[in-house]
Design a protein around this motif. Structure first.
Motif, PDB file in Angstrom:
ATOM      1  N   MET A   1      45.182  -9.539  82.378  1.00  5.96           N
ATOM      2  CA  MET A   1      46.083  -9.673  81.341  1.00  5.96           C
ATOM      3  C   MET A   1      47.308  -8.211  81.620  1.00  5.96           C
ATOM      4  SD  MET A   1      43.823  -9.682  78.072  1.00  5.96           S
ATOM      5  CE  MET A   1      42.205  -8.953  78.527  1.00  5.96           C
ATOM      6  N   PRO A   2      48.290  -8.816  81.634  1.00  2.00           N
ATOM      7  CA  PRO A   2      49.336  -7.919  81.816  1.00  2.00           C
ATOM      8  C   PRO A   2      49.192  -6.874  80.376  1.00  2.00           C
ATOM      9  CG  PRO A   2      50.324  -9.959  81.548  1.00  2.00           C
ATOM     10  CD  PRO A   2      48.980 -10.027  81.540  1.00  2.00           C
ATOM     11  N   ILE A   3      49.951  -5.607  80.792  1.00  5.05           N
ATOM     12  CA  ILE A   3      49.980  -4.721  79.541  1.00  5.05           C
ATOM     13  C   ILE A   3      51.282  -5.039  78.730  1.00  5.05           C
ATOM     14  CG2 ILE A   3      50.716  -2.293  79.088  1.00  5.05           C
ATOM     15  CD1 ILE A   3      49.238  -1.552  81.710  1.00  5.05           C
ATOM     16  N   ALA A   4      51.068  -5.187  77.431  1.00  2.64           N
ATOM     17  CA  ALA A   4      52.070  -5.672  76.455  1.00  2.64           C
ATOM     18  C   ALA A   4      52.855  -4.438  75.865  1.00  2.64           C
ATOM     19  CB  ALA A   4      51.275  -6.111  75.098  1.00  2.64           C
ATOM     20  N   HIS A   5      52.033  -3.315  75.720  1.00  2.00           N
ATOM     21  CA  HIS A   5      52.577  -2.002  75.380  1.00  2.00           C
ATOM     22  C   HIS A   5      51.599  -0.784  75.297  1.00  2.00           C
ATOM     23  CE1 HIS A   5      51.289  -3.626  71.290  1.00  2.00           C
ATOM     24  NE2 HIS A   5      50.774  -2.570  70.969  1.00  2.00           N
ATOM     25  N   ILE A   6      52.271   0.402  75.373  1.00  2.00           N
ATOM     26  CA  ILE A   6      51.567   1.625  75.333  1.00  2.00           C
ATOM     27  C   ILE A   6      52.181   2.554  74.283  1.00  2.00           C
ATOM     28  CG2 ILE A   6      52.943   2.655  77.191  1.00  2.00           C
ATOM     29  CD1 ILE A   6      50.084   3.645  78.106  1.00  2.00           C
ATOM     30  N   SER A   7      51.357   3.339  73.675  1.00  2.00           N
ATOM     31  CA  SER A   7      51.763   4.572  72.843  1.00  2.00           C
ATOM     32  C   SER A   7      51.166   5.767  73.283  1.00  2.00           C
ATOM     33  CB  SER A   7      51.196   4.137  71.153  1.00  2.00           C
ATOM     34  OG  SER A   7      51.855   5.059  70.510  1.00  2.00           O
ATOM     35  N   LEU A   8      52.010   6.611  73.408  1.00  2.00           N
ATOM     36  CA  LEU A   8      51.778   7.888  73.838  1.00  2.00           C
ATOM     37  C   LEU A   8      51.720   8.834  72.513  1.00  2.00           C
ATOM     38  CD1 LEU A   8      53.948   8.537  77.111  1.00  2.00           C
ATOM     39  CD2 LEU A   8      51.748   8.032  76.666  1.00  2.00           C
ATOM     40  N   PRO A   9      50.881   9.996  72.464  1.00  2.00           N
ATOM     41  CA  PRO A   9      50.741  10.845  71.423  1.00  2.00           C
ATOM     42  C   PRO A   9      51.999  11.957  71.656  1.00  2.00           C
ATOM     43  CG  PRO A   9      48.894  11.043  72.618  1.00  2.00           C
ATOM     44  CD  PRO A   9      49.664   9.959  73.069  1.00  2.00           C
ATOM     45  N   VAL A  10      52.793  12.492  70.748  1.00  2.00           N
ATOM     46  CA  VAL A  10      53.713  13.521  70.934  1.00  2.00           C
ATOM     47  C   VAL A  10      53.481  14.617  69.932  1.00  2.00           C
ATOM     48  CG1 VAL A  10      55.175  12.188  72.220  1.00  2.00           C
ATOM     49  CG2 VAL A  10      55.519  12.198  69.737  1.00  2.00           C
ATOM     50  N   SER A  11      53.817  15.669  70.289  1.00  3.57           N
ATOM     51  CA  SER A  11      53.743  16.733  69.586  1.00  3.57           C
ATOM     52  C   SER A  11      55.159  16.784  68.530  1.00  3.57           C
ATOM     53  CB  SER A  11      53.783  18.243  70.149  1.00  3.57           C
ATOM     54  OG  SER A  11      54.996  18.549  71.089  1.00  3.57           O
ATOM     55  N   SER A  12      56.310  16.429  68.822  1.00  4.00           N
ATOM     56  CA  SER A  12      57.310  16.214  68.181  1.00  4.00           C
ATOM     57  C   SER A  12      58.036  14.865  68.407  1.00  4.00           C
ATOM     58  CB  SER A  12      58.480  17.326  68.732  1.00  4.00           C
ATOM     59  OG  SER A  12      59.761  17.186  68.023  1.00  4.00           O
ATOM     60  N   LEU A  13      58.114  14.040  67.157  1.00  6.68           N
ATOM     61  CA  LEU A  13      58.645  12.695  67.414  1.00  6.68           C
ATOM     62  C   LEU A  13      60.059  12.845  67.618  1.00  6.68           C
ATOM     63  CD1 LEU A  13      57.884   9.855  67.590  1.00  6.68           C
ATOM     64  CD2 LEU A  13      58.149   9.767  64.946  1.00  6.68           C
ATOM     65  N   ILE A  68      46.874   1.456  74.220  1.00  6.17           N
ATOM     66  CA  ILE A  68      47.469   0.581  75.288  1.00  6.17           C
ATOM     67  C   ILE A  68      46.882  -0.853  74.788  1.00  6.17           C
ATOM     68  CG2 ILE A  68      45.206   0.736  76.929  1.00  6.17           C
ATOM     69  CD1 ILE A  68      47.312   0.412  79.111  1.00  6.17           C
ATOM     70  N   ALA A  69      47.885  -1.987  74.924  1.00  8.48           N
ATOM     71  CA  ALA A  69      47.749  -3.315  74.392  1.00  8.48           C
ATOM     72  C   ALA A  69      47.792  -3.950  75.817  1.00  8.48           C
ATOM     73  CB  ALA A  69      48.662  -3.381  73.462  1.00  8.48           C
ATOM     74  N   PHE A  70      46.609  -4.796  75.877  1.00  8.13           N
ATOM     75  CA  PHE A  70      47.065  -5.818  76.958  1.00  8.13           C
ATOM     76  C   PHE A  70      47.223  -7.233  76.413  1.00  8.13           C
ATOM     77  CE2 PHE A  70      44.013  -2.682  78.597  1.00  8.13           C
ATOM     78  CZ  PHE A  70      44.443  -2.602  79.906  1.00  8.13           C
ATOM     79  N   LYS A  71      48.092  -8.186  77.038  1.00  8.22           N
ATOM     80  CA  LYS A  71      48.520  -9.395  76.447  1.00  8.22           C
ATOM     81  C   LYS A  71      47.483 -10.395  77.085  1.00  8.22           C
ATOM     82  CE  LYS A  71      53.264  -9.325  77.084  1.00  8.22           C
ATOM     83  NZ  LYS A  71      54.463  -9.864  77.705  1.00  8.22           N
ATOM     84  N   GLY A  72      47.124 -11.074  75.917  1.00  7.16           N
ATOM     85  CA  GLY A  72      46.155 -12.070  76.065  1.00  7.16           C
ATOM     86  C   GLY A  72      47.020 -13.362  76.022  1.00  7.16           C
ATOM     87  N   ASN A  73      46.590 -14.446  76.478  1.00  7.67           N
ATOM     88  CA  ASN A  73      47.507 -15.899  76.667  1.00  7.67           C
ATOM     89  C   ASN A  73      47.148 -16.858  75.763  1.00  7.67           C
ATOM     90  OD1 ASN A  73      44.864 -16.604  77.685  1.00  7.67           O
ATOM     91  ND2 ASN A  73      45.728 -17.070  79.697  1.00  7.67           N
ATOM     92  N   SER A  74      46.231 -16.196  74.573  1.00  7.74           N
ATOM     93  CA  SER A  74      45.851 -17.351  73.622  1.00  7.74           C
ATOM     94  C   SER A  74      44.978 -16.611  72.397  1.00  7.74           C
ATOM     95  CB  SER A  74      45.145 -18.563  74.050  1.00  7.74           C
ATOM     96  OG  SER A  74      43.840 -17.872  74.551  1.00  7.74           O
ATOM     97  N   GLN A  75      44.983 -16.981  71.428  1.00  9.78           N
ATOM     98  CA  GLN A  75      43.990 -16.255  70.369  1.00  9.78           C
ATOM     99  C   GLN A  75      42.660 -16.330  70.972  1.00  9.78           C
ATOM    100  OE1 GLN A  75      44.550 -18.304  66.642  1.00  9.78           O
ATOM    101  NE2 GLN A  75      46.598 -17.377  66.405  1.00  9.78           N
ATOM    102  N   ASN A  76      42.173 -17.387  71.457  1.00 13.25           N
ATOM    103  CA  ASN A  76      40.674 -17.337  72.233  1.00 13.25           C
ATOM    104  C   ASN A  76      40.751 -16.113  73.097  1.00 13.25           C
ATOM    105  OD1 ASN A  76      39.852 -19.647  70.838  1.00 13.25           O
ATOM    106  ND2 ASN A  76      40.271 -20.868  72.252  1.00 13.25           N
TER     107      ASN A  76
END
Length: 162
Positions: A1-13, A68-76
């Motif tokens: 599965m490809p990566i869909a998105h990632i979120s980094l924690p930061v001290s100052s948004l 981190i989010a991985f991309k699925g190709n279906s709900q299954n």
């Protein structure tokens, strides 16, 4: 599965947003969405794939985890990911299901890995399928409006029954 998105924690948004906007500008990134403690960045005409989230303090270890989010190709595929992750020792952090608070057709499942990082698998419903789901409402509304307009021009009287 490809990566869909990632979120980094930061001290100052605000500081991190300014930094990443400048650093990623040559790649075409801009702000996609701002939430209370989160900013999503994206390349024009694409979905957000890079998120920053505010850590309230250095003491708050949970918000310092990576997402981190991985991309699925279906709900299954999302459901299979969720079951396999739980079987491998992950902890449930949100069962498979529609997440309309993000966008129509966003189907995801969340688990915490062995270190507490938030791991997601997401399936994005194709845009054309979302359009087909909305189309009957639009076509029906246009048909009623067109009939009312045509009826008014033709001298039809509409009677409202109690």
């Amino acid at each position: 599965m490809p990566i869909a998105h990632i979120s980094l924690p930061v001290s100052s948004l605000p500081g991190a947003t300014t930094f990443y906007l400048a650093a990623l500008k040559p790649l075409g990134y801009d702000i996609f969405m701002k939430l209370e403690n989160t900013v999503g960045l994206t390349i024009k005409y694409d979905g957000p794939d890079f998120w920053l989230h505010q850590c309230p303090s250095s003491q708050d270890k949970e918000t310092q985890k990576t997402h981190i989010a991985f991309k699925g190709n279906s709900q299954n595929a999302v459901r299979d990911f969720y079951q396999a992750a739980l079987k491998a020792g992950a902890t449930d952090n949100g069962p498979p299901g529609e997440r309309p608070q993000y966008t129509k057709g966003y189907y995801a499942a969340y688990v915490l890995d062995l270190d507490g990082n938030n791991i997601e698998c997401v399936y994005y419903q194709p845009w054309w399928l979302s359009a087909l789901q909305v189309a009957p409402m639009l076509v029906g509304g246009l048909a009623v409006a067109g009939l009312a307009w045509w009826g008014g021009r033709s001298g039809w009287g509409f009677v409202v029954l109690d």
